[in-house]
Design a protein around this motif. Structure first.
Motif, PDB file in Angstrom:
ATOM      1  N   PRO A 185      41.017  33.642 -49.631  1.00  0.00           N
ATOM      2  CA  PRO A 185      41.203  33.986 -51.073  1.00  0.00           C
ATOM      3  C   PRO A 185      41.710  35.610 -50.381  1.00  0.00           C
ATOM      4  N   LEU A 186      41.821  36.250 -51.219  1.00  0.00           N
ATOM      5  CA  LEU A 186      42.157  37.894 -50.244  1.00  0.00           C
ATOM      6  C   LEU A 186      41.016  38.696 -51.142  1.00  0.00           C
ATOM      7  N   PRO A 187      41.340  39.379 -50.469  1.00  0.00           N
ATOM      8  CA  PRO A 187      39.846  40.632 -51.483  1.00  0.00           C
ATOM      9  C   PRO A 187      40.161  41.518 -52.143  1.00  0.00           C
ATOM     10  N   PRO A 188      39.891  41.893 -52.560  1.00  0.00           N
ATOM     11  CA  PRO A 188      39.876  42.725 -53.827  1.00  0.00           C
ATOM     12  C   PRO A 188      41.159  43.530 -54.364  1.00  0.00           C
ATOM     13  N   PHE A 189      42.462  43.919 -54.844  1.00  0.00           N
ATOM     14  CA  PHE A 189      43.631  45.185 -54.595  1.00  0.00           C
ATOM     15  C   PHE A 189      44.501  44.591 -53.419  1.00  0.00           C
ATOM     16  N   GLU A 190      44.067  43.326 -51.862  1.00  0.00           N
ATOM     17  CA  GLU A 190      45.071  43.367 -51.441  1.00  0.00           C
ATOM     18  C   GLU A 190      46.023  41.767 -51.858  1.00  0.00           C
ATOM     19  N   THR A 191      47.445  42.576 -51.373  1.00  0.00           N
ATOM     20  CA  THR A 191      48.550  41.171 -52.276  1.00  0.00           C
ATOM     21  C   THR A 191      49.092  40.880 -51.224  1.00  0.00           C
ATOM     22  N   HIS A 192      48.610  40.517 -49.764  1.00  0.00           N
ATOM     23  CA  HIS A 192      48.880  39.737 -48.119  1.00  0.00           C
ATOM     24  C   HIS A 192      48.276  39.654 -47.605  1.00  0.00           C
ATOM     25  N   LEU A 193      48.230  38.768 -46.969  1.00  0.00           N
ATOM     26  CA  LEU A 193      47.900  38.641 -45.501  1.00  0.00           C
ATOM     27  C   LEU A 193      49.302  39.134 -44.307  1.00  0.00           C
ATOM     28  N   VAL A 194      48.884  39.622 -43.663  1.00  0.00           N
ATOM     29  CA  VAL A 194      50.216  39.822 -42.272  1.00  0.00           C
ATOM     30  C   VAL A 194      49.809  38.777 -41.577  1.00  0.00           C
ATOM     31  N   ASP A 195      51.249  37.613 -41.437  1.00  0.00           N
ATOM     32  CA  ASP A 195      50.979  36.815 -40.474  1.00  0.00           C
ATOM     33  C   ASP A 195      52.241  36.514 -39.848  1.00  0.00           C
ATOM     34  N   ASN A 196      52.131  36.043 -39.196  1.00  0.00           N
ATOM     35  CA  ASN A 196      53.590  34.758 -38.877  1.00  0.00           C
ATOM     36  C   ASN A 196      54.409  36.480 -38.035  1.00  0.00           C
ATOM     37  N   GLN A 197      54.048  37.340 -37.301  1.00  0.00           N
ATOM     38  CA  GLN A 197      54.744  38.259 -36.576  1.00  0.00           C
ATOM     39  C   GLN A 197      54.086  38.625 -35.379  1.00  0.00           C
ATOM     40  N   PRO A 198      54.864  39.056 -34.271  1.00  0.00           N
ATOM     41  CA  PRO A 198      54.310  38.843 -33.042  1.00  0.00           C
ATOM     42  C   PRO A 198      53.620  39.955 -31.972  1.00  0.00           C
ATOM     43  N   PRO A 199      52.743  39.932 -31.455  1.00  0.00           N
ATOM     44  CA  PRO A 199      52.149  41.560 -31.466  1.00  0.00           C
ATOM     45  C   PRO A 199      52.900  42.561 -30.681  1.00  0.00           C
ATOM     46  N   GLU A 200      52.308  43.474 -30.254  1.00  0.00           N
ATOM     47  CA  GLU A 200      53.245  43.984 -30.329  1.00  0.00           C
ATOM     48  C   GLU A 200      53.589  43.915 -28.536  1.00  0.00           C
ATOM     49  N   PHE A 201      55.108  44.234 -28.394  1.00  0.00           N
ATOM     50  CA  PHE A 201      55.491  44.530 -26.772  1.00  0.00           C
ATOM     51  C   PHE A 201      55.059  45.261 -25.771  1.00  0.00           C
ATOM     52  N   ALA A 202      54.408  46.146 -25.675  1.00  0.00           N
ATOM     53  CA  ALA A 202      54.027  46.891 -24.481  1.00  0.00           C
ATOM     54  C   ALA A 202      52.189  47.023 -25.038  1.00  0.00           C
ATOM     55  N   PRO A 203      51.615  47.545 -23.645  1.00  0.00           N
ATOM     56  CA  PRO A 203      51.691  47.818 -22.408  1.00  0.00           C
ATOM     57  C   PRO A 203      52.759  45.644 -22.056  1.00  0.00           C
ATOM     58  N   ARG A 204      53.345  46.153 -20.925  1.00  0.00           N
ATOM     59  CA  ARG A 204      54.363  45.199 -20.424  1.00  0.00           C
ATOM     60  C   ARG A 204      54.321  45.530 -18.761  1.00  0.00           C
ATOM     61  N   ASP A 205      54.025  44.458 -17.706  1.00  0.00           N
ATOM     62  CA  ASP A 205      54.474  44.676 -16.894  1.00  0.00           C
ATOM     63  C   ASP A 205      55.754  44.849 -16.407  1.00  0.00           C
ATOM     64  N   LEU A 206      57.303  45.630 -16.157  1.00  0.00           N
ATOM     65  CA  LEU A 206      58.400  45.364 -16.042  1.00  0.00           C
ATOM     66  C   LEU A 206      58.666  44.380 -14.878  1.00  0.00           C
ATOM     67  N   TRP A 207      57.762  45.033 -13.712  1.00  0.00           N
ATOM     68  CA  TRP A 207      57.709  43.848 -12.484  1.00  0.00           C
ATOM     69  C   TRP A 207      57.686  42.681 -12.364  1.00  0.00           C
ATOM     70  N   ALA A 208      56.387  42.464 -12.991  1.00  0.00           N
ATOM     71  CA  ALA A 208      55.809  40.699 -13.189  1.00  0.00           C
ATOM     72  C   ALA A 208      55.868  40.027 -13.821  1.00  0.00           C
ATOM     73  N   ASP A 209      56.959  40.605 -15.387  1.00  0.00           N
ATOM     74  CA  ASP A 209      58.045  39.582 -15.656  1.00  0.00           C
ATOM     75  C   ASP A 209      58.914  39.689 -15.440  1.00  0.00           C
ATOM     76  N   ASP A 210      59.710  39.799 -14.282  1.00  0.00           N
ATOM     77  CA  ASP A 210      61.048  40.100 -13.963  1.00  0.00           C
ATOM     78  C   ASP A 210      61.731  39.185 -12.941  1.00  0.00           C
ATOM     79  N   VAL A 211      61.655  38.250 -12.819  1.00  0.00           N
ATOM     80  CA  VAL A 211      61.214  37.360 -11.418  1.00  0.00           C
ATOM     81  C   VAL A 211      62.910  37.328 -10.969  1.00  0.00           C
TER      82      VAL A 211
END
Length: 545
Positions: A5-31
């Protein structure tokens, strides 16, 4: 399952969204980057490059959004009517430039002139360009100007202050500054790439090597820099000059910024039109040798165009992979859908090949003073790679945007910025036709370039059947009687793909077999995501991020 159930006056839950991209280690990610740094001879710089990858993916990434959105503004006069010709930037622009300069993105090659320094600086530039490509313009020109300035011993202070790796944004004479930045002014309204048509006049002055310039430049890049390399017509012909913003006594030099360019992309950086009204400049090289003098700089800036396009591909791919790993559609993650895996595998192949070729060219540039074959390879491979890698970037970024759908088209994402930026590198420092004609010129007039190119390709022989099958026809096409100007683009494309394949094969990259089959054997369609099903490989996707 029913939703909670949603709290009063809330229209929807935000889901199925990726987390923030950054901060990210551009060196560690790049084999692929980690492997390339060691393979191309810069393993000693691993710690420094890794540190910049962490900084770029965190603080600089965050700073880049305001630096890009708040475009530079030209102030021609102060409130009292005095001519000042000042360009104002968002403070983040200067913070990003300071971090880049102090970590060696502009000066490492010259501050530590040891084997591998050019390769390490290339890696730094690649990491930097992923998060804020606008600042890459002055960084690239500053780096590339040093060998040109060394042709004029009287200008040694300028070269030394680039190598100091210190950033000082003040508008002051260079004697008061610990470090300097350099821009360029080559093209004019009537000439474009045909700089021999330049009409700016350079008249010898009273001092040794001193000239007075009257004329204009249609593109005067990074006008807030301390000095600019420009071309002008001296009595002996087209010549190269260093034009300072401030004269040694601190007074403004005699040039006027007319307006800033309203560009498709590259918003954080300023490009301008300028008029020289008796500006003081100093000769670099000999009179009449302006093009020859500037060519050494152009090879370095073209390498950075290649690195920049590879960097844009990498950042676009990273966002596409990040989104696909977290977003669900039709009951499955996007990453688990066969057609999306095809697209992502294909993009991963293209991205790694672009980086591999750029870093191989960086090693050739690094070794050029010591190795004639590497110098010849750098001469021709820079033009080949600049053409092909830069040409691939716009379509690549657009495909990555599609992976995000509408989310990749809104400005809160970095993808629109990358898409606007993507065409720049194929235009700057010589458009596609100029690069391909330069490839023909090198192959027809400098036999050592063709020999170095064939030797490089031969070293990968025997490592892949598709590669071996493609070589004979390519060698036949390189014979002097077979090379025709109208065929220059097709030949350059074939050479680029073969060079990329050769680097990947010799590196033992897991991407090499699929790259050879798809790009050299023709098992690929016109767009991305058209690999045969057998070449779609989850391991290649995992390797990419």
């Amino acid at each position: 399952m029913s939703a909670p159930p949603l709290p009063p006056f809330e229209t929807h839950l935000v889901d199925n969204q990726p987390p923030e991209f950054a901060p990210r280690d551009l060196w560690a990610d790049d084999v692929a980057l980690r492997e390339a740094l060691g393979r191309e001879g810069a393993g000693a710089y691993t710690g420094r490059v890794a540190a910049y990858g962490r900084l770029a993916g965190d603080e600089l990434y965050a700073l880049s959004f305001d630096a890009h959105r708040d475009k530079p503004r030209l102030r021609t006069h102060d409130r009292y009517g005095h001519r000042i010709d000042t360009v104002e930037f968002h403070p983040n622009y200067h913070r990003i430039l300071q971090a880049a300069v102090e970590h060696g993105v502009a000066g490492l090659s010259w501050a530590e002139a040891a084997p591998g320094a050019h390769v390490a600086r290339a890696a730094l530039s690649y990491l930097h360009h992923q998060v804020e490509p606008g600042t890459s313009c002055p960084l690239t020109m500053t780096h590339a100007a040093v060998p040109v300035l060394r042709h004029a011993p009287a200008l040694r202070e300028w070269a030394d202050k680039v190598a100091a790796c210190r950033y000082d944004p003040r508008d002051a004479a260079i004697a008061a500054k610990p470090g300097v930045m350099l821009g360029m002014g080559m093209t004019e309204k009537q000439g474009g790439s045909d700089v021999r048509g330049n009409r700016t006049q350079a008249t010898p002055g009273a001092g040794a090597g001193e000239y007075t310039l009257v004329g204009h430049k249609w593109f005067f890049s990074a006008p807030m820099c301390d000095g600019f390399l420009v071309l002008a017509q001296a009595p002996g012909g087209l010549s190269c000059f260093l034009l300072p913003r401030r004269l040694p006594d601190g007074t403004r030099n005699a040039f006027r910024l007319m307006r800033l360019k309203d560009k498709l992309g590259d918003w954080s950086n300023a490009s301008s039109e300028v008029e020289f009204t008796g500006a003081t400049a100093w000769l670099v090289g000999a009179e009449g040798r302006g093009i020859a003098t500037i060519l050494e700089m152009v090879m370095l800036t073209r390498l950075d165009c290649m690195l920049g396009s590879a960097a844009q591909m990498r950042m676009a791919l990273a966002h596409a992979l990040h989104h696909a790993a977290h977003r669900h559609a039709f009951g499955r993650r996007l990453l688990d859908q066969p057609l999306m895996r095809n697209v992502l595998t294909d993009l991963a192949l293209e991205s790694e090949a672009a980086l591999a070729l750029a870093m191989r060219v960086a090693r050739a540039v690094d070794a050029s003073p010591r190795d004639a074959r590497e110098g010849a390879l750098a001469r021709v491979a820079t033009a080949i790679g600049k053409y092909w890698v830069c040409k691939r970037a716009p379509a690549f970024v657009n495909e990555a945007q599609e992976c995000l759908g509408g989310a990749g088209y809104v400005e809160e994402s970095i993808l629109p910025r990358l898409y606007r930026q993507a065409p720049l590198n194929s235009i700057w420092e010589g458009s596609g036709n100029i690069q391909c004609l330069d490839v023909l010129r090198a192959l027809s007039r400098e036999p050592e370039c063709g020999a170095a190119l064939l030797a490089e390709l031969d070293e990968a022989r025997g490592l892949d059947a598709a590669y071996d099958a493609a070589l004979p026809a390519l060698k036949e096409a390189l014979s002097p009687q077979k090379i025709e100007e109208a065929d220059a683009r097709r030949l350059t494309e074939r050479l680029a793909l073969a060079l990329q394949a050769a680097v990947l094969l010799r590196a033992g990259s897991p991407a090499a077999p699929a790259f050879c089959r798809s790009r050299l054997r023709g098992e690929h369609g016109l767009g991305f995501g058209t690999l045969p099903a057998a070449l779609v490989d989850e391991a290649l996707i995992a390797r990419a991020l």
